[in-house]
Design a protein around this motif. Structure first.
Motif, PDB file in Angstrom:
ATOM      1  N   PRO A  63       0.842  -1.048  -0.177  1.00  0.00           N
ATOM      2  CA  PRO A  63      -0.142  -0.063   0.079  1.00  0.00           C
ATOM      3  C   PRO A  63       0.901   1.156  -0.229  1.00  0.00           C
ATOM      4  O   PRO A  63       0.329   2.384  -0.287  1.00  0.00           O
ATOM      5  N   ARG A  64       2.256   1.189   0.117  1.00  0.00           N
ATOM      6  CA  ARG A  64       2.976   2.314   0.219  1.00  0.00           C
ATOM      7  C   ARG A  64       3.683   2.535  -1.184  1.00  0.00           C
ATOM      8  O   ARG A  64       4.273   3.622  -1.183  1.00  0.00           O
ATOM      9  N   PRO A 218       1.562   7.696  -1.921  1.00  0.00           N
ATOM     10  CA  PRO A 218       2.712   7.018  -1.907  1.00  0.00           C
ATOM     11  C   PRO A 218       4.164   7.270  -1.609  1.00  0.00           C
ATOM     12  O   PRO A 218       4.501   8.377  -2.134  1.00  0.00           O
ATOM     13  N   SER A 219       4.891   6.238  -0.855  1.00  0.00           N
ATOM     14  CA  SER A 219       6.270   6.985  -0.597  1.00  0.00           C
ATOM     15  C   SER A 219       7.253   5.943  -1.272  1.00  0.00           C
ATOM     16  O   SER A 219       8.612   6.326  -1.057  1.00  0.00           O
ATOM     17  N   GLN A 220       6.959   5.035  -1.999  1.00  0.00           N
ATOM     18  CA  GLN A 220       7.992   3.971  -2.510  1.00  0.00           C
ATOM     19  C   GLN A 220       7.624   3.940  -4.200  1.00  0.00           C
ATOM     20  O   GLN A 220       6.218   4.017  -4.437  1.00  0.00           O
ATOM     21  N   GLN A 224       8.043  -5.212  -7.185  1.00  0.00           N
ATOM     22  CA  GLN A 224       7.640  -6.815  -7.578  1.00  0.00           C
ATOM     23  C   GLN A 224       6.376  -7.156  -6.945  1.00  0.00           C
ATOM     24  O   GLN A 224       6.176  -8.115  -6.814  1.00  0.00           O
ATOM     25  N   GLU A 225       5.559  -6.177  -6.278  1.00  0.00           N
ATOM     26  CA  GLU A 225       4.276  -6.486  -5.456  1.00  0.00           C
ATOM     27  C   GLU A 225       3.284  -6.904  -6.501  1.00  0.00           C
ATOM     28  O   GLU A 225       3.392  -6.567  -7.632  1.00  0.00           O
ATOM     29  N   ASP A 254       8.759   4.832 -15.803  1.00  0.00           N
ATOM     30  CA  ASP A 254       8.668   6.199 -15.150  1.00  0.00           C
ATOM     31  C   ASP A 254       9.238   6.283 -13.755  1.00  0.00           C
ATOM     32  O   ASP A 254       9.973   5.151 -13.391  1.00  0.00           O
ATOM     33  N   ASP A 255       9.420   7.465 -13.302  1.00  0.00           N
ATOM     34  CA  ASP A 255      10.089   7.768 -11.977  1.00  0.00           C
ATOM     35  C   ASP A 255       9.482   7.066 -10.865  1.00  0.00           C
ATOM     36  O   ASP A 255      10.072   6.619  -9.853  1.00  0.00           O
ATOM     37  N   ASP A 256       8.282   6.430 -10.994  1.00  0.00           N
ATOM     38  CA  ASP A 256       7.587   5.595  -9.798  1.00  0.00           C
ATOM     39  C   ASP A 256       7.782   4.193 -10.187  1.00  0.00           C
ATOM     40  O   ASP A 256       6.835   3.440  -9.630  1.00  0.00           O
ATOM     41  N   GLY A 257       8.486   3.562 -11.289  1.00  0.00           N
ATOM     42  CA  GLY A 257       8.592   2.277 -11.484  1.00  0.00           C
ATOM     43  C   GLY A 257       7.602   1.893 -12.283  1.00  0.00           C
ATOM     44  O   GLY A 257       7.491   0.284 -12.494  1.00  0.00           O
ATOM     45  N   ILE A 258       6.497   2.529 -12.766  1.00  0.00           N
ATOM     46  CA  ILE A 258       5.525   2.241 -13.802  1.00  0.00           C
ATOM     47  C   ILE A 258       6.104   1.849 -15.219  1.00  0.00           C
ATOM     48  O   ILE A 258       6.429   2.943 -15.691  1.00  0.00           O
TER      49      ILE A 258
END
Length: 266
Positions: A63-64, A218-220, A224-225, A254-258
């Motif tokens: 959730p983070r 979100p903070s992270q 791989q969740e 992107d910068d958020d790992g998306i």
């Protein structure tokens, strides 16, 4: 560059229980199974893949982390939206709702918590715009009674042909970073920034193909969740080259790992 002539393809979800999720997308959302392999199922309509379920044993949500807010499945018209709404009511599925002026939408979550929007657009000639050219959007109650009435004699038999992945909406850590990636790197155009904590972008004059928000803070970065693994951007060969593609299929993150999988469909 300014992105044009695009379509969204399938959203890939990393899931823990493949069979439960497959059954949900078949029976509740009305998708057909298009392809199966070990630990992976592709679903959609006969015309188009919409969701890929990738089973990773023991995976859990975080959730983070940044990631999927919802994937938005676009029905061809209001009557088709009414058909699936009646089906959801009969299945005792609880839904949220929103009349966004440009569209009417219902919201629900799959068994592993992935957000789903089911929606139909109003005709483009009915869309209204701000003085700066941004499309006017809101969140008002849906007048669903007339929708159900229009669909009363047409039982739901699954998602119809013409259904597409209309847009994808992400939880991000920074709207500024999201704008740099989706506007400056991919070439989407900002279509509205009037929602507090949100930014919407599109190509081809659409109201939005991409939604981003910081509402969940979100903070992270996404890892791989369980949840979103990737979304798909379908482009022509010329656009693929302009984006920097040297192969018909490649990806950016992107910068958020998306992760976006970019596919040339010429």
């Amino acid at each position: 560059m300014k992105l044009t002539n695009i379509q969204l393809g399938a959203v890939t979800l990393r899931v823990n229980d493949l069979e439960t999720m497959k059954t949900y997308y078949e029976r509740v959302i009305g998708m057909d199974v298009l392809e199966t392999s070990e630990h992976r199922v592709t679903l959609g309509t006969h015309e188009m893949a919409l969701v890929v379920l990738h089973e990773v044993s023991g995976v859990r949500p975080n959730p983070r982390a940044a990631g999927l807010f919802h994937m938005a499945i676009l029905l061809p018209d209001r009557v088709e939206l009414g058909r699936i709404l009646r089906h959801l009511i009969e299945q005792r599925i609880e839904v949220g709702q929103g009349d966004h002026l440009v569209s009417e939408a219902f919201y629900l979550s799959d068994p592993e918590g992935n957000g789903i929007e089911l929606y139909a657009d109003r005709p483009r000639e009915q869309w209204e715009y701000e003085a700066n050219g941004h499309v006017k959007m809101s969140t008002d109650p849906v007048e669903y009674e007339s929708m159900l009435e229009a669909a009363a004699d047409r039982p739901f038999t699954g998602l119809p042909n013409g259904t597409t992945m209309g847009h994808v909406h992400f939880k991000v850590r920074s709207l500024e970073a999201a704008k740099l990636f989706y506007q400056d790197r991919l070439g989407f155009t900002v279509t509205t920034d009037s929602y507090p904590g949100a930014l919407f972008l599109a190509a081809d004059g659409y109201h939005h193909h991409i939604g981003t928000n910081v509402w969940a803070r979100p903070s992270q970065a996404m890892g791989q969740e369980a949840g979103l693994e990737a979304w798909t951007l379908l482009v022509d060969a010329e656009t693929n080259r302009a984006l920097g593609g040297t192969t018909p299929e490649w990806s950016l993150t992107d910068d958020d790992g998306i992760k976006v999988n970019i596919k040339s469909v010429d």
